[in-house]
Design a protein around this motif. Structure first.
Motif, short mmCIF file in Angstrom:
data_model
loop_
_atom_site.label_atom_id
_atom_site.label_comp_id
_atom_site.label_asym_id
_atom_site.label_seq_id
_atom_site.Cartn_x
_atom_site.Cartn_y
_atom_site.Cartn_z
N UNK A 188 0.84 -1.19 0.00
CA UNK A 188 0.00 0.00 0.00
C UNK A 188 0.88 1.24 0.00
N UNK A 189 0.28 2.42 -0.16
CA UNK A 189 1.03 3.66 -0.07
C UNK A 189 1.64 3.78 1.32
N UNK A 190 2.83 4.40 1.39
CA UNK A 190 3.52 4.49 2.67
C UNK A 190 2.70 5.25 3.70
N UNK A 191 1.92 6.23 3.26
CA UNK A 191 1.11 7.00 4.20
C UNK A 191 0.02 6.20 4.87
N UNK A 192 -0.26 4.99 4.35
CA UNK A 192 -1.34 4.17 4.90
C UNK A 192 -0.85 3.06 5.81
N UNK A 193 0.45 2.80 5.84
CA UNK A 193 0.93 1.64 6.59
C UNK A 193 0.64 1.75 8.09
N UNK A 194 0.91 2.91 8.67
CA UNK A 194 0.67 3.07 10.11
C UNK A 194 -0.82 3.19 10.42
N UNK A 195 -1.58 3.75 9.49
CA UNK A 195 -3.03 3.80 9.67
C UNK A 195 -3.61 2.39 9.71
N UNK A 196 -3.16 1.54 8.80
CA UNK A 196 -3.62 0.15 8.78
C UNK A 196 -3.24 -0.57 10.05
N UNK A 197 -2.02 -0.29 10.55
CA UNK A 197 -1.58 -0.90 11.80
C UNK A 197 -2.44 -0.43 12.96
N UNK A 198 -2.64 0.86 13.06
CA UNK A 198 -3.42 1.42 14.16
C UNK A 198 -4.86 0.89 14.16
N UNK A 199 -5.41 0.67 12.98
CA UNK A 199 -6.78 0.18 12.87
C UNK A 199 -6.91 -1.33 13.02
N UNK A 200 -5.76 -2.02 13.15
CA UNK A 200 -5.79 -3.45 13.35
C UNK A 200 -5.91 -4.27 12.09
N UNK A 201 -5.77 -3.64 10.91
CA UNK A 201 -5.86 -4.37 9.65
C UNK A 201 -4.61 -5.21 9.40
N UNK A 202 -3.48 -4.81 10.01
CA UNK A 202 -2.22 -5.56 9.91
C UNK A 202 -1.61 -5.63 11.31
N UNK A 203 -0.59 -6.47 11.43
CA UNK A 203 0.07 -6.65 12.72
C UNK A 203 1.40 -5.92 12.83
N UNK A 204 2.05 -5.73 11.69
CA UNK A 204 3.36 -5.08 11.62
C UNK A 204 3.33 -4.10 10.45
N UNK A 205 4.02 -2.97 10.59
CA UNK A 205 4.05 -2.00 9.50
C UNK A 205 5.46 -1.49 9.30
N UNK A 206 5.86 -1.40 8.01
CA UNK A 206 7.12 -0.71 7.73
C UNK A 206 6.87 0.78 7.85
N UNK A 207 7.89 1.46 8.34
CA UNK A 207 7.80 2.90 8.49
C UNK A 207 9.21 3.46 8.45
N UNK A 208 9.37 4.69 8.83
CA UNK A 208 10.70 5.28 8.97
C UNK A 208 10.84 5.82 10.39
N UNK A 209 12.07 5.88 10.85
CA UNK A 209 12.33 6.12 12.28
C UNK A 209 11.84 7.47 12.78
N UNK A 210 11.77 8.48 11.90
CA UNK A 210 11.36 9.81 12.36
C UNK A 210 9.92 10.13 12.01
#
Length: 293
Positions: A188-210
């Motif tokens: 998915x788009x990078x801007x959605x990875x943490x949203x998907x994680x927060x909403x419980x759609x996934x268990x782990x999300x790639x992101x960047x440290x900052x």
């Protein structure tokens, strides 16, 4: 002789104003929050220091780098890992200090000067929701590998770049000795990875440290205990010709670089992405707090 002397004097007087007026400094930036903040911050800072500045932000990574090599961009903030891997095709396992020295040397041959690196390292990272990570006993990527190898299926959110690049998903899994499995990777788009994680759609999300949403969502960043991900130290990179024309620029940018670290960049990013403040205001407030504006 008098005529020659007079002509030389006239030529020098005519040339002096032109030499004294340096060209504007063109500040570039990539098309994501952190880079947009840095471009605005740098432009405001340098203007306050007396430079004439033009800003060209919102550019793609490759386009921006090419523009700097071509002399269309004078200055922008780059990441050591990006230059090392994407621009210079270096695949050696280097320490952060070695990576910086290598890109400084290689890019120096192209007329690009790496100034002092900041303490901000916007490398790739894997994040989980804290309650789930605690329940599974996961604090590091090695822990994650153990849990998956013991039969627990976890779903990863990844952008297309991380999925395919040489310092991304496949080689990371090889180093740590595990595999999510194709069906357990959602691209998915990078801007959605943490949203998907927060909403419980996934268990782990790639992101960047900052990423500013990490503290805002109270997520756990897994320790890269085998140090797979290369260092992505955020550093001002300037054309050598630009530094020659602006002798005070290096010291000014080094001062700004010394103020940035992971926590600071995450906070600045969160001000924009979470609190919905404008990029210009966030940049200006930071400069004012540090008495640079």
């Amino acid at each position: 002789m008098r005529l020659i002397t007079a002509l030389l004097s006239t030529a020098m007087l005519t040339a002096t104003p032109a030499m004294a007026i340096a060209d504007p400094i063109t500040v570039g930036g990539k098309n994501f929050t952190e880079q947009l903040i840095l471009a605005s911050m740098t432009s405001q800072y340098l203007e306050a220091a007396g430079h004439e500045v033009e800003m060209r932000d919102g550019m793609g990574t490759s386009v921006l780098r090419q523009a700097q090599e071509n002399g269309q961009i004078d200055l922008y903030w780059e990441y050591t890992g990006t230059s090392l891997i994407s621009y210079n095709k270096v695949t050696e396992d280097l320490s952060p200090e070695q990576a910086y020295e290598r890109v400084k040397q290689l890019d120096g041959q192209k007329g690009l000067v790496w100034l002092d690196p900041s303490e901000a390292n916007n490398t790739y990272a894997l994040a989980m929701r804290k309650p789930q990570a605690e329940k599974l006993g996961i604090t590091s990527i090695s822990d994650l590998a153990d849990v998956i190898n013991n039969g627990t299926e976890l779903v990863l959110a990844s952008n297309a770049t991380f999925y395919s690049r040489d310092d991304g998903l496949r080689p990371m899994q090889e180093m740590y000795g595990f595999e999510f499995g194709r069906r357990n990777v959602k691209r998915m788009d990078q801007g959605l990875t943490l949203t998907s994680l927060d909403q419980g759609a996934v268990d782990v999300a790639m992101t960047t440290a900052t990423n500013g949403r990490i503290p805002a969502l109270d997520l756990r960043v897994l320790e890269d205990d085998k140090q797979f991900f290369p260092d992505y130290a955020l550093t001002p990179v300037v054309r050598e010709e630009t530094l020659d024309a602006h002798p005070d620029l290096a010291a000014q940018m080094n001062e700004l670089s010394s103020l940035l670290d992971d926590e600071t960049m995450a906070s600045l990013n969160a001000s924009v992405d979470v609190d919905r403040e404008t990029i210009e205001d966030v940049a200006a407030d930071f400069l004012k707090e540090n008495e640079l504006l």
